[in-house]
Design an enzyme around this catalytic site. Sequence first.
Site, mmCIF file in Angstrom:
data_model
loop_
_atom_site.group_PDB
_atom_site.id
_atom_site.type_symbol
_atom_site.label_atom_id
_atom_site.label_comp_id
_atom_site.label_asym_id
_atom_site.label_seq_id
_atom_site.Cartn_x
_atom_site.Cartn_y
_atom_site.Cartn_z
ATOM 1 C CE LYS A 1 12.585 17.179 16.823
ATOM 2 N NZ LYS A 1 12.726 18.051 18.370
ATOM 3 C CG HIS B 1 13.080 6.174 -8.821
ATOM 4 N ND1 HIS B 1 13.203 8.216 -8.968
ATOM 5 C CD2 HIS B 1 11.610 7.143 -9.716
ATOM 6 C CE1 HIS B 1 12.938 8.270 -10.036
ATOM 7 N NE2 HIS B 1 11.862 7.534 -10.438
#
Lengths: 461, 461
Positions: free
Chosen positions: A53, A443
């Site tokens: 990672k 959003h």
Amino acid sequence: MTSVDPADLLIVGGGPAGVDAALAGAALGLQTVLVEAAELGGTCLNRGCIPTKVLLGATDAADELAAQSRLKLAEGRIIFSLAALQTRKDRLVSGSRTALAATLAKAGVRVDAGRVTRISPGSARVDTPKGPHSVPYRFCILATGSRPAVYPSMAPDGRAVLDSTALLGLTQVPESLIIVGAGAIGLEFADIFHRLGAKIVLLDGAERIAPAEDPDVSKVLTQTLTRKGCVVRAGVRVKKLATVDGHAVLTLDTGEDIHAEKALVAVGRFPNSDIPGLADLGVRFLGDGPSRAWIDVNDHLLAAPNIYAVGDVNGRTLLAHAASHQACYAVRHAAGKTAAPYEPGAIPGCIYGNPETLRVGRLSRELAAHGLEPEVSEVQLAANPMAQAHAATAGFVRVTWLDGRVAGVTAVGRGVAAMGTLATLLVNQGFTRDDAEHLIFPHPGLDESLRAALLAGRKKG
Amino acid sequence: MTSVDPADLLIVGGGPAGVDAALAGAALGLQTVLVEAAELGGTCLNRGCIPTKVLLGATDAADELAAQSRLKLAEGRIIFSLAALQTRKDRLVSGSRTALAATLAKAGVRVDAGRVTRISPGSARVDTPKGPHSVPYRFCILATGSRPAVYPSMAPDGRAVLDSTALLGLTQVPESLIIVGAGAIGLEFADIFHRLGAKIVLLDGAERIAPAEDPDVSKVLTQTLTRKGCVVRAGVRVKKLATVDGHAVLTLDTGEDIHAEKALVAVGRFPNSDIPGLADLGVRFLGDGPSRAWIDVNDHLLAAPNIYAVGDVNGRTLLAHAASHQACYAVRHAAGKTAAPYEPGAIPGCIYGNPETLRVGRLSRELAAHGLEPEVSEVQLAANPMAQAHAATAGFVRVTWLDGRVAGVTAVGRGVAAMGTLATLLVNQGFTRDDAEHLIFPHPGLDESLRAALLAGRKKG
């Protein structure tokens, strides 16, 4: 042989499961001893999840630039220093090891740097650099993990044919890299070394890459890797992989040779279950042969009376977070805090890189194979503004339903792993469409594609 | 004036709230008419959330490269074409508009391209390019949104002093950019134009940037922006901002002048509530003056009998996802599907860029101000492997607790917005520490820092 202070809880192995078991034991007031032969943090921290990672995160700029360049929105060039990346990675890993040791010490866990060379009822022999000693114990947790699988026809030799540990030590990017095995490890290394500039040939014996995932996930992975310029070949049989004149030469059963500067062998894992004494304790093994002997456990993760086996070594789920979860259960069970069978709920599984994959709960074909009648609903990522922004619109989110409740989530695409915990919760709670409709998603967000999949029309799965 | 087919549901405004109300109405079988004077998708799609996210996503490579370069792990240079980025952004936005229109048409929603010029009980006058007509209605939903606030001392002039809409049309990167207002809009544009190469001066009249967030969040934002090379000045008073000789000149009340090639004014929003007839219907307004008159609504989001006001225009929460959620409630209420007061649960709020911010539920100081006794637990991102990998370790995750249950989550750092939905669910469900301990988070993930914060020791908030 000296006998040391007795332990309520003896833990064998200092990977994620062992460390979390030790901390859980200490938190419950148990005298806890952790035995680790090598480094704290195990495969995950030292040779697995974390180093990969770090390299993926650090090279993200190359992937983002390539995506924008393909659209002619940007141009440029990035040169990574693999030697510097490795130094950075080693420093982060060693910092985390130091932090683990400090956390264990602060919690009152005794760490024995040594190897358990015999387990007997109520006591274990530990060989340390200062000589052997015996640790009396009430409960023992085996958390010895796993290691890269080795087959004679493609045994890593430390020259051109490498295992993942050796690949994590390279300081120069090979011009070309063969990767045998297109599971999570092979796929993540393919992406890392592609970003660093190596030509990649990715092979798998299964009929498709990422064979544990939904076939449509494999399709997106194949298309994306191919578009990036990697060669992907599934359904091939390797006859031999060896170093020849300093380079890797892979011969297929068809006789075809593939040459590269280096090769990575990433063809699965073998359990570290070869601890003398286990058979005498009544421990049973699953699998074919001593090098593939996974420890059999019952519904309480017990391998024998008072002896638990958790994590990779029991072969249930080869994932660090699953191992830690099992470990904490075993401690609670040993301490009498629970008598219920181990039921982990949904376990998310991810492959990282770009694209990422996510799988949690059940695939529809698994449910259908049990005679159930699942439904599925799905959306493509192409309409999601975050996917559009990153010019990474390949992929989808698919929800599997059973009796009107979420039973599984499968996804592939840039960044989908970050939906993993949310998806796990939805599966655990058996979310309904109504539940999803009432929950506010920020959003714009990539996980609005999960929302859209939850609200989309369903068809028979 | 012609009278057209009557509508069960007349929706004024085609932004996120209006579109979602229309789809929800059509799904319930209501004859639904949506009136939009400009473009479907409203501010969010055309001039707000989406265009800024496209530019942030597309320029991510620059930010990632800068972070790795600071550590000397990479070197390189990326040149963006702002003209190409704007074309791409416009194409994505127009594609989404087309998709919205198709979705509305497929659902059976009639879209009137025009402006509502009078609302009367049971009917509205709509002026269209083809002339006016009257729409009889049973229920009306006002979803007219908001617009950038304008003050005479710093009125955008379309030359060097711009509002966010004009800035989204630039095709050449200014050498320097003054940004007045360090809320979400100002902060996101600061990051975008910094990545594109502009010198940024970010100003706010409040004592700290991102004044709606936790003070410690503001601190991390200030430190990160400053380290990147942006000039951040809070607590300043702007006397005048104007175009002088083609450049922006900002004068503080101290007399100091600040010069830049361009300036952005991002000092809040005014509601679009100036629809003739509302006062006669009994609609009341909140705020000081006609340009700041937010529509007052009751617990059912009703502004007058049968007339709802949802989204920005009611001033409750200026966020697209909150607007959509209100809109869907209003439709259900109008259709008799619910009689309960509107209770949205937790509403996540995010600022994007790098770092991102996340806030959901309550801050501890808000609870303490109500005489409650919250606790807080938190972790720094520095120990998280994903933050380490991206060389973006500044930031933290903080959990606010009340009576042993999660009441709020606040975070700042690279990528924290992606935890938004999960955090919302934890707040809505009042997660306990035990709940968190049993939930499996995929490892490694950024949201393991949320897990760590949930499990960390608590102190009085």
